[in-house]
Structure formats: C-alpha cells, structure tokens
Design an enzyme around this catalytic site. Structure first.
Site, PDB file in Angstrom:
ATOM      1  N   LYS A   1      -4.910 -12.970 -10.790  1.00 49.50           N
ATOM      2  CA  LYS A   1      -6.629 -13.231 -10.247  1.00 49.50           C
ATOM      3  C   LYS A   1      -7.183 -12.133 -10.655  1.00 49.50           C
ATOM      4  CE  LYS A   1      -6.505 -13.615  -5.654  1.00 49.50           C
ATOM      5  NZ  LYS A   1      -5.719 -13.631  -3.947  1.00 49.50           N
TER       6      LYS A   1
ATOM      7  N   LYS B   1      -7.782  -8.510  -9.944  1.00 49.41           N
ATOM      8  CA  LYS B   1      -6.782  -7.870  -9.723  1.00 49.41           C
ATOM      9  C   LYS B   1      -6.404  -6.429 -10.878  1.00 49.41           C
ATOM     10  CE  LYS B   1      -4.924  -8.168  -5.474  1.00 49.41           C
ATOM     11  NZ  LYS B   1      -4.853  -9.293  -4.971  1.00 49.41           N
TER      12      LYS B   1
ATOM     13  N   LYS C   1       0.706  -1.143   0.298  1.00 52.48           N
ATOM     14  CA  LYS C   1      -0.235   0.522   0.015  1.00 52.48           C
ATOM     15  C   LYS C   1       0.943   1.169  -0.067  1.00 52.48           C
ATOM     16  CE  LYS C   1      -4.300  -2.492   1.383  1.00 52.48           C
ATOM     17  NZ  LYS C   1      -4.565  -2.841   2.952  1.00 52.48           N
TER      18      LYS C   1
END
Ligand code: TRP
Length: 361
Positions: free
Chosen positions: A219, A222, A137
């Site tokens: 995935k 994503k 992040k």
C-alpha cells in the site's frame, strides 16, 4: 442527540407514526478520526478522505484528530501541534467543510478520557494483547510497550461511543478495533443498562480504492521510501520526479496481456486524476500492437500522469498551505469544533455516569 429520545411516554401511543418520526429525526452519526503521525498522501485521499468528504452532505458527521492516540507511539511532542494543525488544514483543503462537520482535536474533549476510564474496566488484558495492531506495534517498538498502546482500542471505542456514533468510515485494517468497540459497548449495555448503539465500519464500497506505492510493493504510504509515496504536500517538481521514477518494464509482449500490479497501479492512478479519454488512449495502446510490437510507451504515459497529478495535487497543497499560514483561523475552526463535540459528548457522559452510578453532582 435528537429531541425524540425525550418525547413523553404517552406520545408513543401511535407507535407507527412515532417510529417514523424517530428514524427521520435521529440522523445516524458518522464519526471519523485520523492520527496526526504523518503527512497525508494519495492513498489516504482515495482510500478514505474522499469517501467521508462525500458523507458530510448525507449524514451527521464528526471528524477529529487523534492526538492522544499518537502518544502511544510518538512520545516526543515537539512537532505534534504543528502536525495536528497540518492534518486539519489538509482535510479542509480536501473538501471537509467545518461548517457542516464539527472538526476537533481529541484532547480538547476531556469527556472522551472519562469514558475511556469506564470502558477500561470492561476490557480484558487477554483480548487486548491479542489485537493485531498491538502485536505489530510491540514488534516495532519493543522498548516502549506502554499501557496506552495496549488500551489503544479502548480509547478508540471511547472516541466513537462518546457521540453514540454508529457508522465509522475506516479501512479493513481497522475492522478489529471496531469489533472491540462493539464488544465494549455491548458489555457496558449489559452491565449498566442500554446506553450505546453498536458501531460498524462503513464505506461506499465503490469509492474505496486501493493504491499501491509507486514501486508496486504494498500500500502507498507503508514503505520507508518517500519516493514511492505521493504526498498532498509535495511540490510540482517532486510529483513529476516521483511519477517518472515509478516502476515499469519493457512493456507487454503480446496484445491484451494481464497487467502486472505496478502497471495496473499506474492505470488506477490515471483513472483517478486524468480524463476518461486519456485513460482510454493508454488502455488501447496497452492492448494493441502495430507490426507485432505493443504500442504503449510507459515514458509517455508517466509524463501524462505526472502532469495530471500535478494539476490534481497543486490546488490541495496550495489551499492547505494558505490555511496553515492562517493559524488564527485554524484555531477558531477547532475551537468551534470542540464546542460542538463537547455538547454531544457531555450529554452522553451524563447518561453514562447515571448508568454507572457515578452521578453525585
Ligand atoms: N485507529 C485509527 C487509525 O489508525 C485512528 C482512530 C482513532 C480512529 N480513533 C478513531 C478512527 C475513531 C475512527 C474512529 O486509523
């Protein structure tokens, strides 16, 4: 919290029987949470939701929407309320039964915030900075590395420990957060006395299916490209369009070839939403040849998959939309959920305050 914890000491004489009664009565608590930061998609459904929808009949479950957590990355709250209600509606549409499972919003349970405060004193800056999700992040939002982001795993631990939950149905990417929750719980127990059981990630192994995006790159959900993700809110035409655009190739060159990831993914999707006969037909077409040419036609396969996908998603989308149109009902559901969650949370918090010595009232 079960009654058995409060059995008078003398009843414990018959140790074996009491032990039996305790385990029978203290149903383990399963807790699951989701951040309201995006639309739910097929990857969420088959990777997680289906799993805990099944758990609601076997365990004592709690389910909540982590709207405080979303503040760590999404400070603009203009659409947050709507997202929270959508996530609640979508989860109910997928089979979560608010009668069986308290369904609540994190910010409606202030006890969590107080537990977060105590746990923060047991969490070290160094270990928080090393967390993978934190480092990711920081890379994504270098202009907003706030303390909430750093202590995200502490808040998550408070979510879990406030109900003394021991089973947490999450995917691989959450293992580290759970390990930290165990560490904080252990430190608390060590410093202030045995208060929390240790929580672990929990899933029915066979039920966890990994679904890739329709381009086969990573995935589902994503990617930035919305066309490679099937959302539970997509309408029929959009579902067809996305499936028809899914990546394929010219087909296998020899019978019984190994499937590339993006083709395997189409078969996986088919196995989840189509009949066994349909899957078998396309498996056979993939593996066999006629006059030297492999039989399978990906165009036909995708057409079939698109129709079966529409039939799968349509009822979920419709039910979720009906619920979202009935805001009063949704609010009633989360208020009831909050009442139940707060009953459990305040009993834990009373024990926590007592253990820490913060019990003056
Ligand atoms: N961190 C979780 C996620 O991103 C969401 C979450 C917050 C959670 N608190 C939780 C999950 C407690 C399980 C238990 O998916």
């Amino acid at each position: 919290v079960s009654q058995s914890r409060y059995y008078p000491k003398k009843m414990a004489k018959n140790g074996v029987l009491i032990h039996y009664l305790r385990t029978a009565m203290e149903k383990e608590i399963v807790l699951s949470g989701i951040r309201p930061t995006g639309f739910l998609h097929l990857g969420n459904y088959f990777g997680a939701m289906r799993n805990y929808v099944r758990m609601q009949d076997e365990y004592n479950c709690c389910f909540f929407v982590a709207n405080w957590h979303s503040l760590t990355t999404h400070p603009d709250t203009k659409t947050l309320q709507q997202s929270v209600l959508r996530v609640v509606a979508e989860n109910i549409a997928c089979g979560l039964d608010p009668e069986k499972v308290p369904l609540y919003v994190q910010s409606d349970v202030p006890e969590i915030a107080e537990l977060y405060l105590y746990l923060n004193m047991l969490a070290y800056k160094g270990e928080l900075e090393k967390t993978t999700t934190f480092k990711d992040k920081v890379r994504m939002q270098p202009e907003n590395v706030n303390a909430g982001l750093l202590t995200y795993p502490v808040l998550q631990a408070a979510d879990i420990l406030i109900h003394r939950a021991v089973k947490v149905p999450v995917g691989k990417d959450q293992e580290q957060n759970l390990e930290m929750a165990r560490n904080f719980a252990e430190r608390f127990n060590h410093r202030y006395g045995e208060t929390f059981p240790l929580p672990y990630a929990f899933n029915y192994n066979s039920e966890l299916v990994k679904i890739l995006g329709l381009d086969g790159n990573g995935k589902m959900g994503k990617s930035e490209n919305q066309m490679t993700t099937l959302f539970l809110a997509d309408d029929d035409e959009l579902i067809r369009k996305k499936v028809m655009k899914a990546k394929t190739d010219q087909g296998p060159l020899t019978p019984n070839s190994t499937k590339p990831d993006y083709i395997q993914n189409l078969f996986t999707l088919m196995s989840l939403v189509s009949t066994a006969d349909t899957v078998k037909k396309f498996e056979d077409d993939f593996n066999n040849s006629s006059e030297g040419n492999c039989i399978i036609r990906y165009g036909d396969m995708k057409k079939q998959l698109a129709e079966d996908m529409v039939n799968f998603i349509n009822p979920i989308r419709t039910k979720a939309a009906d619920l979202q149109a009935n805001k009063d009902l949704l609010l009633k559901i989360i208020h009831q959920g909050a009442d139940k969650a707060r009953a459990s949370a305040s009993s834990t918090l009373t024990a926590v305050r007592k253990a820490v010595g913060m019990n003056y009232l």
